[in-house]
Write a protein that holds these residues in place. Structure first.
Motif, short mmCIF file in Angstrom:
data_model
loop_
_atom_site.label_atom_id
_atom_site.label_comp_id
_atom_site.label_asym_id
_atom_site.label_seq_id
_atom_site.Cartn_x
_atom_site.Cartn_y
_atom_site.Cartn_z
N ASP A 1 0.58 -0.97 -0.11
CA ASP A 1 -0.21 -0.20 -0.02
C ASP A 1 0.67 1.50 0.09
O ASP A 1 0.44 2.58 -0.11
CB ASP A 1 -1.16 0.12 1.20
N ARG A 2 1.62 1.30 0.33
CA ARG A 2 2.74 2.45 0.99
C ARG A 2 4.55 1.98 0.01
O ARG A 2 5.33 1.28 1.04
CB ARG A 2 2.98 3.26 1.81
N PRO A 3 4.78 1.86 -0.30
CA PRO A 3 6.12 1.97 -1.03
C PRO A 3 7.11 2.52 -0.98
O PRO A 3 7.75 3.12 -2.40
CB PRO A 3 5.46 1.42 -3.09
N GLU A 4 7.20 2.98 -0.30
CA GLU A 4 7.63 4.61 0.89
C GLU A 4 9.16 3.94 1.46
O GLU A 4 9.42 2.73 1.70
CB GLU A 4 7.37 4.95 1.44
N PRO A 5 10.44 4.32 0.21
CA PRO A 5 11.70 3.39 0.99
C PRO A 5 12.01 3.48 2.51
O PRO A 5 13.14 2.93 3.01
CB PRO A 5 12.78 4.53 0.05
N MET A 6 11.94 5.34 2.92
CA MET A 6 12.03 5.65 4.09
C MET A 6 11.04 4.14 4.88
O MET A 6 11.52 4.70 6.07
CB MET A 6 11.40 6.70 5.35
N LEU A 7 10.34 3.95 4.94
CA LEU A 7 8.90 2.50 5.40
C LEU A 7 9.28 1.39 5.68
O LEU A 7 10.44 1.61 7.06
CB LEU A 7 7.81 2.53 5.24
N LEU A 8 10.69 1.48 4.48
CA LEU A 8 11.33 0.08 4.49
C LEU A 8 12.44 -0.01 5.65
O LEU A 8 13.13 -1.03 6.05
CB LEU A 8 11.42 -0.71 3.45
N LEU A 9 13.19 1.15 5.95
CA LEU A 9 14.56 1.04 6.26
C LEU A 9 13.98 1.27 7.41
O LEU A 9 14.67 1.06 8.74
CB LEU A 9 15.21 2.97 6.06
N ALA A 10 13.29 1.88 8.32
CA ALA A 10 12.47 1.95 9.91
C ALA A 10 11.77 0.42 9.97
O ALA A 10 12.26 0.97 11.07
CB ALA A 10 11.28 3.32 9.65
N LEU A 11 11.30 0.04 9.25
CA LEU A 11 11.36 -1.33 10.04
C LEU A 11 11.69 -2.10 10.38
O LEU A 11 12.28 -3.04 11.41
CB LEU A 11 10.21 -1.92 8.72
N MET A 12 13.25 -1.86 8.98
CA MET A 12 14.31 -2.65 9.27
C MET A 12 14.80 -2.63 10.43
O MET A 12 16.19 -2.60 11.66
CB MET A 12 15.25 -2.48 8.18
N PHE A 13 15.36 -1.69 10.71
CA PHE A 13 15.56 -0.58 11.83
C PHE A 13 15.19 -0.60 12.73
O PHE A 13 16.20 -0.86 14.11
CB PHE A 13 16.21 0.65 12.02
N ALA A 14 14.20 -0.75 13.14
CA ALA A 14 13.16 -1.39 14.47
C ALA A 14 13.11 -3.12 14.20
O ALA A 14 13.39 -3.12 15.99
CB ALA A 14 11.71 -1.02 14.31
N ALA A 15 13.62 -3.38 13.96
CA ALA A 15 14.32 -4.61 14.28
C ALA A 15 15.41 -4.74 14.73
O ALA A 15 15.65 -6.10 15.21
CB ALA A 15 13.75 -6.19 12.95
N SER A 16 16.66 -4.11 13.65
CA SER A 16 17.38 -4.80 14.07
C SER A 16 17.69 -3.68 15.81
O SER A 16 18.85 -4.39 16.57
CB SER A 16 18.44 -3.44 13.28
N PHE A 17 17.31 -2.45 15.66
CA PHE A 17 17.46 -2.56 17.52
C PHE A 17 17.23 -3.43 18.13
O PHE A 17 17.77 -3.47 19.43
CB PHE A 17 16.73 -0.82 17.15
N ALA A 18 16.07 -3.92 17.74
CA ALA A 18 15.65 -4.79 19.27
C ALA A 18 16.83 -6.26 19.18
O ALA A 18 16.89 -6.18 20.81
CB ALA A 18 14.03 -5.55 18.17
N GLY A 19 16.87 -6.40 18.28
CA GLY A 19 18.12 -7.09 18.42
C GLY A 19 19.44 -7.11 19.20
O GLY A 19 19.96 -7.62 19.79
#
Length: 396
Positions: free
Chosen positions: A364-382
């Motif tokens: 629904d929202r192919p936004e480059p920033m959204l993908l990086l934010a999701l990846m950062f959230a998972a990486s930060f949880a790690g």
């Protein structure tokens, strides 16, 4: 002379082949799914269960095979799993109905035992930083196998048809079965008849906060990779207008980063504590993604810079995962198989959720920033899980 029945620990190449086959089995048939659906006169949605259903079955196998191997040994579990995989592959090769095909495909999931028990065997036979170093070598092989799988599968399909892929599965399974029989002796400690009486149950591991920190570090680190796989293709195609021919290069860049990180991790683990290598890996992933988000925020939207930032997730995961897996199996060494299986199963289960959620959001929202934010959230949880493990290790 090679003994008919091994009584010594296996060579590293045996463990690498077991782990690589476990990962390659997933995607070798990906190029053939359309042809399989047409040949068996089935809907593509049903045939796609050969991937989604296979992953779910694999997670269940991982949860169960580790504790079982802690009870009865690594060798018998591997021999049975490879036998089932070989017979299921041959059944898939001659399947005439979609029901038979899918049943055979689900039984193939037993081959994931090769990955789980390869990790446990390394922990059985080595200690300290050597465990992380060897796991790094296995991880490099596992990164290569998924890249080769679709290429080999497409060539076989074009030349001989999709059934040839299952014949290849069967041949590989038979070869691994012979290799395990000859080269892999039992490595499980306590082979004195009193093994079961002295063995704590899986609950003893689950009650350990330190295990959860290591396991969650692996889970969320890999989760960032699953998020990338689900979200990168539509963004590459719709935002950056990358043609199909170049899509594989950009999407595959994160795997190249993982191989690089695994190589570096093997070198660093000889000099640094495994927890330090794990922490560095998490920092590399998080800093790389933050840099990518900063570049995007400045208005610079270039595919090389964008995917260059995601490569750091691959490098960070390559540094982190051998150490976090080694740590999870070292909490209660007698339950190394259980730790490897639970960590692997949890990683797949969370990965399935993250992949599905990311696909729905990015569609629904192919936004480059959204993908990086999701990846950062998972990486930060790690990263948080890694910090928790380091704190608990200091107390211990």
């Amino acid at each position: 002379m090679i003994p008919f029945r091994a009584s010594t620990p296996p060579h590293l190449v045996t463990l690498i082949l077991l782990a690589a086959t476990s990962t390659m089995t997933l995607n070798l048939i990906v190029p053939s799914l359309t042809n399989i659906a047409a040949d068996l006169q089935a809907d593509y949605a049903v045939i796609s269960l050969a991937l989604g259903g296979y992953l779910a079955t694999t997670a269940l196998v991982e949860f169960s095979v580790g504790p079982l191997s802690d009870r009865i040994g690594r060798r018998p579990v591997l021999l049975v799993a490879l036998t089932v995989f070989t017979l299921a592959s041959l059944a898939g090769a001659v399947a005439q109905s979609v029901e038979t095909f899918l049943a055979a495909r689900m039984l193939q999931a037993g081959v994931i035992s090769g990955y789980v028990l390869s990790l446990a065997i390394v922990r059985d036979t080595h200690d300290g930083s050597e465990v992380a170093r060897l796991l790094g070598k296995i991880a490099m092989a596992m990164a290569i196998a998924p890249m080769l799988g679709p290429m080999v599968g497409s060539l076989l399909d074009a030349a001989l048809g999709w059934r040839a892929i299952f014949v290849l599965y069967g041949a590989i399974g038979a070869a691994l079965l012979c290799l395990v029989w000859m080269d892999l002796g039992e490595t499980l400690p306590g082979d004195d008849g009193s093994r079961d009486a002295a063995l704590p149950g899986p609950g003893a591991l689950i009650r350990q906060p330190l295990f959860w920190c290591y396991a969650l570090c692996t889970t969320f680190s890999t989760g960032a990779f699953y998020i990338f796989l689900a979200g990168a293709p539509p963004i590459a195609a719709r935002v950056f207008e990358i043609p199909t021919a170049g899509l594989g290069i950009f999407v595959g860049s994160i795997t190249a980063g993982f191989m690089t990180g695994s190589f570096l991790g093997g070198r660093l683990s000889c000099r640094w504590a495994t927890t330090r290598v794990m922490l560095v890996g998490r920092l590399v992933a998080c800093v790389g993604l933050l840099a990518g988000m900063a570049v995007l925020s400045s208005g610079v939207v270039l595919p090389l810079l964008y995917f260059g930032s995601t490569i750091f997730v691959g490098i960070g995961n390559g540094l982190t995962m051998p150490s976090s897996n080694a740590g999870a199996m070292s909490v209660l060494p007698r339950l190394a198989g259980t730790a490897a299986g639970f960590t692997g199963g949890m990683t797949l289960a969370v990965g399935a959720v993250l992949t599905t959620g990311t696909g729905a959001l990015i569609a629904d929202r192919p936004e480059p920033m959204l993908l990086l934010a999701l990846m950062f959230a998972a990486s930060f949880a790690g990263l948080l899980a890694a910090l928790g493990a380091i704190r608990l290790e200091r107390r211990r």
